[in-house]
Design a protein around this motif. Structure first.
Motif, PDB file in Angstrom:
ATOM      1  N   ALA A   1      38.239  38.198  39.930  1.00  0.00           N
ATOM      2  CA  ALA A   1      38.424  39.638  40.079  1.00  0.00           C
ATOM      3  C   ALA A   1      37.983  40.374  38.827  1.00  0.00           C
ATOM      4  N   SER A   2      37.433  41.557  39.031  1.00  0.00           N
ATOM      5  CA  SER A   2      37.077  42.431  37.917  1.00  0.00           C
ATOM      6  C   SER A   2      37.248  43.878  38.354  1.00  0.00           C
ATOM      7  N   GLY A   3      37.375  44.767  37.355  1.00  0.00           N
ATOM      8  CA  GLY A   3      37.488  46.188  37.660  1.00  0.00           C
ATOM      9  C   GLY A   3      38.876  46.643  38.037  1.00  0.00           C
ATOM     10  N   LEU A   4      39.876  45.764  37.900  1.00  0.00           N
ATOM     11  CA  LEU A   4      41.258  46.149  38.199  1.00  0.00           C
ATOM     12  C   LEU A   4      42.180  45.407  37.241  1.00  0.00           C
ATOM     13  N   THR A   5      43.388  45.914  37.086  1.00  0.00           N
ATOM     14  CA  THR A   5      44.379  45.242  36.262  1.00  0.00           C
ATOM     15  C   THR A   5      44.976  44.125  37.111  1.00  0.00           C
ATOM     16  N   PHE A   6      44.398  42.953  36.980  1.00  0.00           N
ATOM     17  CA  PHE A   6      44.650  41.841  37.898  1.00  0.00           C
ATOM     18  C   PHE A   6      46.131  41.528  38.019  1.00  0.00           C
ATOM     19  N   SER A   7      46.834  41.523  36.905  1.00  0.00           N
ATOM     20  CA  SER A   7      48.237  41.106  36.924  1.00  0.00           C
ATOM     21  C   SER A   7      49.138  42.097  37.650  1.00  0.00           C
ATOM     22  N   ASN A   8      48.624  43.284  37.982  1.00  0.00           N
ATOM     23  CA  ASN A   8      49.402  44.272  38.727  1.00  0.00           C
ATOM     24  C   ASN A   8      49.339  44.055  40.230  1.00  0.00           C
ATOM     25  N   TYR A   9      48.397  43.198  40.657  1.00  0.00           N
ATOM     26  CA  TYR A   9      48.099  43.071  42.078  1.00  0.00           C
ATOM     27  C   TYR A   9      48.625  41.771  42.666  1.00  0.00           C
ATOM     28  N   VAL A  10      49.170  41.893  43.864  1.00  0.00           N
ATOM     29  CA  VAL A  10      49.395  40.731  44.717  1.00  0.00           C
ATOM     30  C   VAL A  10      48.038  40.325  45.276  1.00  0.00           C
ATOM     31  N   MET A  11      47.767  39.036  45.241  1.00  0.00           N
ATOM     32  CA  MET A  11      46.496  38.527  45.753  1.00  0.00           C
ATOM     33  C   MET A  11      46.738  37.734  47.029  1.00  0.00           C
TER      34      MET A  11
ATOM     35  N   SER B   1      52.489  36.548  44.462  1.00  0.00           N
ATOM     36  CA  SER B   1      52.995  37.719  43.761  1.00  0.00           C
ATOM     37  C   SER B   1      52.388  37.839  42.379  1.00  0.00           C
ATOM     38  N   TRP B   2      52.719  38.948  41.706  1.00  0.00           N
ATOM     39  CA  TRP B   2      52.105  39.255  40.420  1.00  0.00           C
ATOM     40  C   TRP B   2      52.288  38.120  39.407  1.00  0.00           C
ATOM     41  N   ARG B   3      53.485  37.541  39.387  1.00  0.00           N
ATOM     42  CA  ARG B   3      53.745  36.477  38.425  1.00  0.00           C
ATOM     43  C   ARG B   3      53.658  35.085  39.049  1.00  0.00           C
ATOM     44  N   GLY B   4      53.286  35.021  40.320  1.00  0.00           N
ATOM     45  CA  GLY B   4      53.122  33.720  40.959  1.00  0.00           C
ATOM     46  C   GLY B   4      54.399  33.079  41.445  1.00  0.00           C
ATOM     47  N   THR B   5      55.472  33.836  41.468  1.00  0.00           N
ATOM     48  CA  THR B   5      56.765  33.255  41.845  1.00  0.00           C
ATOM     49  C   THR B   5      57.045  33.324  43.340  1.00  0.00           C
ATOM     50  N   VAL B   6      56.344  34.189  44.046  1.00  0.00           N
ATOM     51  CA  VAL B   6      56.521  34.325  45.491  1.00  0.00           C
ATOM     52  C   VAL B   6      55.198  33.984  46.163  1.00  0.00           C
ATOM     53  N   THR B   7      55.211  32.994  47.052  1.00  0.00           N
ATOM     54  CA  THR B   7      53.972  32.519  47.678  1.00  0.00           C
ATOM     55  C   THR B   7      54.195  32.259  49.164  1.00  0.00           C
ATOM     56  N   PRO B   8      54.151  33.286  49.984  1.00  0.00           N
ATOM     57  CA  PRO B   8      54.264  33.055  51.425  1.00  0.00           C
ATOM     58  C   PRO B   8      52.975  32.472  52.008  1.00  0.00           C
ATOM     59  N   TYR B   9      53.136  31.647  53.045  1.00  0.00           N
ATOM     60  CA  TYR B   9      52.000  31.018  53.733  1.00  0.00           C
ATOM     61  C   TYR B   9      52.133  31.236  55.235  1.00  0.00           C
ATOM     62  N   SER B  10      51.000  31.191  55.911  1.00  0.00           N
ATOM     63  CA  SER B  10      51.058  31.168  57.362  1.00  0.00           C
ATOM     64  C   SER B  10      51.553  29.794  57.803  1.00  0.00           C
TER      65      SER B  10
ATOM     66  N   CYS C   1      39.183  36.742  49.962  1.00  0.00           N
ATOM     67  CA  CYS C   1      40.163  37.082  48.944  1.00  0.00           C
ATOM     68  C   CYS C   1      40.411  38.591  49.021  1.00  0.00           C
ATOM     69  N   ALA C   2      41.650  39.006  48.771  1.00  0.00           N
ATOM     70  CA  ALA C   2      41.969  40.428  48.818  1.00  0.00           C
ATOM     71  C   ALA C   2      43.088  40.747  47.846  1.00  0.00           C
ATOM     72  N   ALA C   3      43.172  42.018  47.469  1.00  0.00           N
ATOM     73  CA  ALA C   3      44.156  42.468  46.486  1.00  0.00           C
ATOM     74  C   ALA C   3      44.981  43.611  47.056  1.00  0.00           C
ATOM     75  N   SER C   4      46.264  43.602  46.711  1.00  0.00           N
ATOM     76  CA  SER C   4      47.168  44.640  47.207  1.00  0.00           C
ATOM     77  C   SER C   4      48.191  44.994  46.141  1.00  0.00           C
ATOM     78  N   LEU C   5      48.631  46.254  46.163  1.00  0.00           N
ATOM     79  CA  LEU C   5      49.724  46.687  45.300  1.00  0.00           C
ATOM     80  C   LEU C   5      51.077  46.503  45.987  1.00  0.00           C
ATOM     81  N   LYS C   6      51.087  46.069  47.222  1.00  0.00           N
ATOM     82  CA  LYS C   6      52.323  45.853  47.964  1.00  0.00           C
ATOM     83  C   LYS C   6      52.892  44.474  47.650  1.00  0.00           C
ATOM     84  N   PRO C   7      54.182  44.293  47.815  1.00  0.00           N
ATOM     85  CA  PRO C   7      54.800  42.992  47.548  1.00  0.00           C
ATOM     86  C   PRO C   7      54.241  41.886  48.443  1.00  0.00           C
ATOM     87  N   ALA C   8      54.323  40.663  47.951  1.00  0.00           N
ATOM     88  CA  ALA C   8      53.739  39.529  48.668  1.00  0.00           C
ATOM     89  C   ALA C   8      54.322  39.369  50.068  1.00  0.00           C
TER      90      ALA C   8
END
Length: 127
Positions: free
Chosen positions: A24-34, A52-61, A96-103
Motif C-alpha cells: 500500500a502507498s498514499g495512505l496512512t497504512f496503520s490507520n486502515y483495516v485491510m 484490524s489496525w494492530r492485527g489483533t482482530v482477524t475475521p475469516y469467511s 486487497c482493499a482498505a477500510s476505515l471501518k472496524p474489521a
C-alpha cells in the motif's frame, strides 16, 4: 494517490500453498483495516479475511477458516494472505482493499465497507 498492489498469485495444484502480498502507498497504512476479497468468474465478489489496525482482530469467511491466514506489517505497509491446503474452488481473482471501518464491520458488510481497492491477482488451483 492511494495505490494497493497485489502480488503472489499463480497456478498451484490442489493441496498446495501460495502467499499473496499487497503493498500500500498514499495512505496512512496503520490507520486502515485491510481486507482480502475474491471473485470467481460469474460470481459476486466475496469477503475472505480482514485484519484490524494492530492485527489483533482477524475475521475469516467460513470457507477459508483454518486454511488461510491474514497478517500485516505496518512498517512495510504490506498485508499478506497465506493460503494453505488450496482447493479448486479457491480459484478466483484475489483483491486487497482498505477500510476505515472496524474489521468486524468489514466481515459483516463485505465489499461495500471498503474505500480503496487493488487491481487483483489471479489464483488458479488445479485438481
Amino acid at each position: 494517490q492511494v495505490q494497493l498492489v497485489e502480488s503472489g498469485g499463480g497456478l498451484v495444484q490442489a493441496g498446495g500453498s501460495l502467499r499473496l502480498s499487497c503493498a500500500a502507498s498514499g495512505l496512512t497504512f496503520s490507520n486502515y483495516v485491510m481486507g482480502w476479497f475474491r471473485q470467481a468468474p460469474g460470481k459476486e465478489r466475496e469477503f475472505v479475511a480482514a485484519i484490524s489496525w494492530r492485527g489483533t482482530v482477524t475475521p475469516y469467511s467460513d470457507s477459508v477458516k483454518g486454511r488461510f491466514t491474514i497478517s500485516r506489517d505496518n512498517a512495510k505497509n504490506t498485508v499478506y494472505l497465506q493460503m494453505n491446503s488450496l482447493k479448486p474452488e479457491d480459484t478466483a481473482g484475489y483483491y486487497c482493499a482498505a477500510s476505515l471501518k472496524p474489521a468486524q464491520v468489514v466481515s459483516g458488510t463485505g465489499a461495500h465497507a471498503m474505500e480503496y481497492w487493488g487491481k487483483g491477482t489471479l489464483v488458479t488451483v488445479s485438481s
